[in-house]
Design an enzyme around this catalytic site. Structure first.
Site, short mmCIF file in Angstrom:
data_model
loop_
_atom_site.label_atom_id
_atom_site.label_comp_id
_atom_site.label_asym_id
_atom_site.label_seq_id
_atom_site.Cartn_x
_atom_site.Cartn_y
_atom_site.Cartn_z
N PRO A 110 69.47 55.31 58.92
CG PRO A 110 70.61 57.32 59.24
CD PRO A 110 70.10 56.12 59.97
N GLY A 112 72.44 54.43 53.43
CA GLY A 112 73.56 55.06 52.73
C GLY A 112 74.34 56.03 53.60
CB ALA A 113 73.91 57.23 56.99
CG LEU A 115 75.37 55.36 60.51
CD1 LEU A 115 74.21 56.04 61.20
CD2 LEU A 115 76.63 55.48 61.39
CB SER A 118 73.40 47.36 52.95
OG SER A 118 73.34 48.62 52.38
CB ALA A 119 75.74 45.09 57.09
CB ALA A 120 71.51 46.57 59.99
CG ASP A 161 79.80 47.37 57.19
OD1 ASP A 161 80.86 47.59 57.78
OD2 ASP A 161 79.30 48.17 56.38
C1 MEV Z 1 81.98 50.06 54.88
O1 MEV Z 1 81.25 50.23 56.08
C2 MEV Z 1 83.38 49.59 55.18
C3 MEV Z 1 84.29 49.41 53.98
O2 MEV Z 1 85.58 49.13 54.53
C4 MEV Z 1 83.85 48.31 53.06
C5 MEV Z 1 84.04 46.92 53.66
O3 MEV Z 1 84.76 46.74 54.64
O4 MEV Z 1 83.45 45.97 53.08
C6 MEV Z 1 84.41 50.70 53.16
#
Ligand code: MEV
Length: 333
Positions: A110, A112-113, A115, A118-120, A161
């Protein structure tokens, strides 16, 4: 030629936000994946087909600095900026700016959850496009490029991430370096509030709070770093599983309180955290950037009770497993 690559979602077990300020964090890849097909196209354009990214399907084309949206869905557009940046970076890396690339995305994560969707998507895109362009990158190199993508899109990012999505398993991460920890099969339940937070906005909010009250905020960030160090010691210790879980649960509860103090919790996140503890979880906390998104609970032999409590509390429970594998090439045709 077409290449299919996939990359997993992640949960941050300890240390979100403080990791942006150089403190360590511990994260694990989980078994929800994003899949990206990459192929060449005849034009010089980057074409992105988002078939199912857990927001309504849409097609977007970027060509000669013009962007064509068939529909404008804000959240989807945000994800697509990671994909575009990832493709441009890999083309640059391979010295093939001349090639037109089409990618097609489907995702189980999902958006913006919290999880790591965006990175995946960035990591899976880098995996597929780099192979298409003949680059042989290690998972750790894919993670480093993923970090660059996040910095370009978000402005600030610790890189945790994309690193955990690229490398997989259980990682202790600090300032771009990581240590693979032994995979501890944690009996967890992830609770999704159904609302999403923007990592970019939450990271900026924490920075503003830090600038406004450094004398108060710095010790909190520093305590978060200490929580992570303690968690790493416990994971690596010879304690038996039950003691490990009990101590880790205690640290989760402390970490949640600290995250609340820096301003990233919401009522629905805290409601799910308290409902989980009342249903028997040893520990429960936000995971990821907060502001909506997900929490997770450590609930040995109480996973179904906690899942029910999350549902009654208005959330969506996900019982997931740790994924040992990060980015992987699924198919080349
Ligand atoms: C986001 O999943 C984790 C944060 O610490 C941002 C980051 O590490 O880049 C909020």
């Amino acid at each position: 030629m077409r290449v299919l690559a996939s990359a997993p979602a992640k949960i941050i077990l300890f240390g979100e936000h403080s990791v942006v300020y150089g403190k360590p964090a511990i994260a694990a890849a989980i078994d929800l994946r994003t899949y990206v097909w990459a192929s060449f196209n005849e034009k010089k354009a980057i074409k992105i087909e988002a078939k199912d990214i857990k927001v309504p399907g849409l097609t977007v084309s970027f060509s000669e600095n013009e962007i064509y949206f068939e529909s404008d869905y804000g959240r989807a557009a945000e994800v697509l900026s990671y994909v575009r940046q990832a493709i441009e970076l890999v083309k640059e890396e391979a010295d093939r700016e001349d090639r037109g690339i089409t990618v097609s995305i489907t995702s189980q994560i999902p958006v913006g959850a919290g999880l790591g969707s965006s990175a995946a998507v960035a990591v899976a895109t880098i995996g597929a496009v780099s192979r298409l362009l003949g680059l042989e990158l290690t998972p750790s190199e894919v993670g480093k490029l993923g970090h660059k993508v996040e910095l370009l899109v978000q402005g600030a990012s610790s890189g945790i991430d994309p690193t955990v999505s690229a490398v997989g398993g259980f990682l202790y991460y600090q300032k771009g370096s990581f240590e693979e920890l032994p995979v501890l099969e944690l009996p967890i339940v992830v609770g999704y509030t159904g609302t999403s937070g923007s990592t970019k906005e939450l990271v900026s909010k924490v920075r503003r709070n830090l600038e406004e009250m450094p004398d108060i905020m710095e010790p909190i960030i520093s305590s978060m770093g200490k929580v992570v160090e303690r968690a790493r010691e416990i994971i690596l210790s010879d304690y038996d599983r039950d003691i490990k879980f009990k101590l880790l649960g205690k640290l989760m509860n402390i970490n949640h309180g600290l995250l609340d103090a820096i301003g990233v919790s919401t009522k629905s996140l805290s409601d799910l955290v308290y409902a989980s503890r009342e249903a028997g979880a040893i520990g429960a906390k936000i995971t990821g950037a907060g502001g909506g998104g997900c929490m997770y609970a450590l609930a040995p032999s109480k996973q179904s009770e906690v899942a029910t409590a999350i549902k009654i509390g208005g959330g969506m429970p996900l019982i997931t497993k740790i994924s040992r594998e990060g980015v992987r090439i699924e198919d080349i045709t």
